[in-house]
Design an enzyme around this catalytic site. Structure first.
Site, short mmCIF file in Angstrom:
data_model
loop_
_atom_site.label_atom_id
_atom_site.label_comp_id
_atom_site.label_asym_id
_atom_site.label_seq_id
_atom_site.Cartn_x
_atom_site.Cartn_y
_atom_site.Cartn_z
N TYR A 1 0.82 -1.21 0.00
CA TYR A 1 0.00 0.00 0.00
C TYR A 1 0.86 1.26 0.00
O TYR A 1 0.48 2.28 -0.57
CB TYR A 1 -0.89 0.04 1.25
N LYS B 1 3.06 -15.22 2.45
CA LYS B 1 3.29 -15.93 1.19
C LYS B 1 4.80 -16.17 1.10
O LYS B 1 5.49 -15.71 0.18
CB LYS B 1 2.75 -15.09 0.02
N ASP C 1 -3.03 -18.12 0.25
CA ASP C 1 -4.02 -18.80 -0.60
C ASP C 1 -4.72 -19.89 0.19
O ASP C 1 -5.94 -20.05 0.13
CB ASP C 1 -3.37 -19.35 -1.89
N ASP D 1 -6.42 -6.95 3.92
CA ASP D 1 -7.52 -6.29 3.22
C ASP D 1 -8.43 -7.35 2.62
O ASP D 1 -9.65 -7.31 2.77
CB ASP D 1 -6.96 -5.37 2.12
N ASP E 1 -12.31 -8.93 4.21
CA ASP E 1 -13.59 -8.92 3.48
C ASP E 1 -14.19 -10.33 3.43
O ASP E 1 -15.40 -10.50 3.57
CB ASP E 1 -13.41 -8.41 2.04
C1 IPM Z 1 -10.43 -1.28 3.91
C2 IPM Z 1 -10.69 -0.66 2.57
C3 IPM Z 1 -9.53 0.27 2.21
C4 IPM Z 1 -8.25 -0.54 2.18
C5 IPM Z 1 -9.74 1.03 0.88
C6 IPM Z 1 -11.03 1.80 0.87
C7 IPM Z 1 -8.58 1.93 0.57
O1 IPM Z 1 -10.86 -1.65 1.62
O2 IPM Z 1 -10.36 -0.53 4.90
O3 IPM Z 1 -10.31 -2.50 3.98
O4 IPM Z 1 -7.91 -1.13 1.15
O5 IPM Z 1 -7.57 -0.60 3.21
MG MG Z 2 -10.88 -3.60 2.35
#
Ligand code: IPM
Ligand code: MG
Length: 366
Positions: free
Chosen positions: A144, A194, A227, A251, A255
């Site tokens: 990042y 990884k 993975d 990240d 999710d």
């Molecule tokens: C998160 C989001 C952010 C990230 C984006 C919006 C930049 O996806 O907080 O997980 O990638 O960290």
């Molecule tokens: Mg995210």
């Protein structure tokens, strides 16, 4: 009576809607637990671009600087997607504010209440008792924030470079957060990397192994390739207690964790750094993990739970108000259990809007 000084940055999309509900919950918690709110609102993200020309204005930085914590909504949306990538709300405000306050430790509790296990896409027999995982994600390093460039090669084609970079100290300080988290829970950490491909992961694994051996030998530490971790999370989430990883992998995995827990609308997060606030507690940014949800913004149907649970995390971490935090978390759970649900977790039941969900949570808080 204690007064809580914090910045309120609702941002874009559903941010302002769910923030309004969360502030009402905080207010009522204050009446019950004897604290007052000193909340200063400021613009961040797309709305800040519209009002101030930049996504993270100096005036907003100042409001955060003067506060003991930041309650954050979400940023971004279709309106600003045509801007150059560096100026878009996500990069220019969310990543910028994480960096500005060195918020390197992202804590995301992945909690699926048994009562809404049906909301998970996983078969019920895989999650007989719901899900209870915490993801610890490194938040200010890795790909990042490494050097980036886009250049034109001699043959005319474009080439883009993102650099993943970590140093020992960055890995050690987040390892400490994983240790602290695990000591308060099941004493089990799965570190995800990884290391069969990436140098950063080789270093990560080496540093994590040594740090845990030295500082927390009682914790059961496992390593898993990312993975495989993504697969295991869908196959048997129960094997995880603390999921610990670097920025990019965190990240993606968080999710995945969010959706197996039913809805991103339930997923809160805390981002902490080394900085202490005036109470000598961690200064932090608290935000729902779900984003701006532009498809439902303005309709009043977004699930306010993630924002409310983020506010509870703020009470716990930055203000040390554990009882009030517990009470809010219990109120959200009781509301869901009572069958009062927004559309994202309704599953066959009639759904209510954000306001009504908030009202029900307020009742349970009483
Ligand atoms: C998160 C989001 C952010 C990230 C984006 C919006 C930049 O996806 O907080 O997980 O990638 O960290
Ligand atoms: Mg995210």
């Amino acid at each position: 009576m204690q007064t809580l000084t914090f910045a309120v940055l609702p941002g874009d999309g559903i941010g302002p809607e769910v923030m309004a509900v969360a502030l009402r919950v905080l207010e009522q918690a204050g009446q019950r637990f004897d604290f007052a709110l000193d909340a200063t609102h400021a613009d961040i993200g797309g709305i800040a671009i519209d009002n101030h020309g930049v996504a993270f204005p100096d005036s907003t930085h100042k409001v955060c600087e003067d506060a003991d914590a930041i309650l954050f909504g979400s940023v971004g949306g279709p309106k600003w997607e045509s801007l150059p990538p560096k100026e878009q709300p996500e990069r220019a405000s969310l990543l910028a504010i994480r960096k500005a306050f060195s918020l390197y430790a992202n804590i995301r509790p992945g909690l699926l209440y048994e009562e809404i296990a049906d909301a998970s896409p996983l078969k019920r027999e895989r999650i007989p008792e719901g899900i209870d995982i915490v993801c610890i994600r490194e938040l200010t390093g890795g790909i990042y924030f490494g050097d980036k460039s886009t250049t034109r090669l001699d043959n005319g084609e474009e080439q883009a470079i993102d650099t993943m970079v970590y140093k020992t100290s960055e890995i050690e300080r987040i390892a400490q957060v994983a240790i602290d988290t695990a000591l308060a829970r099941g004493k089990r950490v799965t570190s995800v990397d990884k290391a069969n491909v990436l140098e950063c992961s080789v270093l990560w694994r080496k540093v994590v192994t040594a740090y845990f051996a030295k500082h927390a030998p009682e914790i059961e530490l496992d390593h898993m390739y990312v993975d495989n971790a993504a697969m295991q999370l869908a196959r048997d989430p129960d094997q995880f207690d603390v999921l610990f990883t670097e920025n990019m992998f965190g990240d993606i995995l968080s999710d995945e964790m969010g959706i197996i827990c039913g809805s991103l609308g339930m997923l809160a997060s805390a981002s902490l750094g080394a900085r202490k606030n005036r109470l000598d507690r961690p200064f932090g940014l608290y935000e729902p993990s779900g984003g701006t949800a532009p498809d439902i913004a303005g309709q009043g149907i977004a699930n306010p739970s993630a924002q409310i649970l983020s506010a509870a995390l703020m009470l716990r971490h930055s203000f040390g108000l554990h009882e009030a935090a517990d009470a809010i978390e219990t109120a959200v759970r009781s509301t869901v259990k009572a069958g009062i649900r927004t559309a994202d977790i309704a599953f066959g039941l009639a759904s209510v809007g954000s306001e009504a969900m908030g009202e029900a949570i307020l009742k349970h808080l009483d």
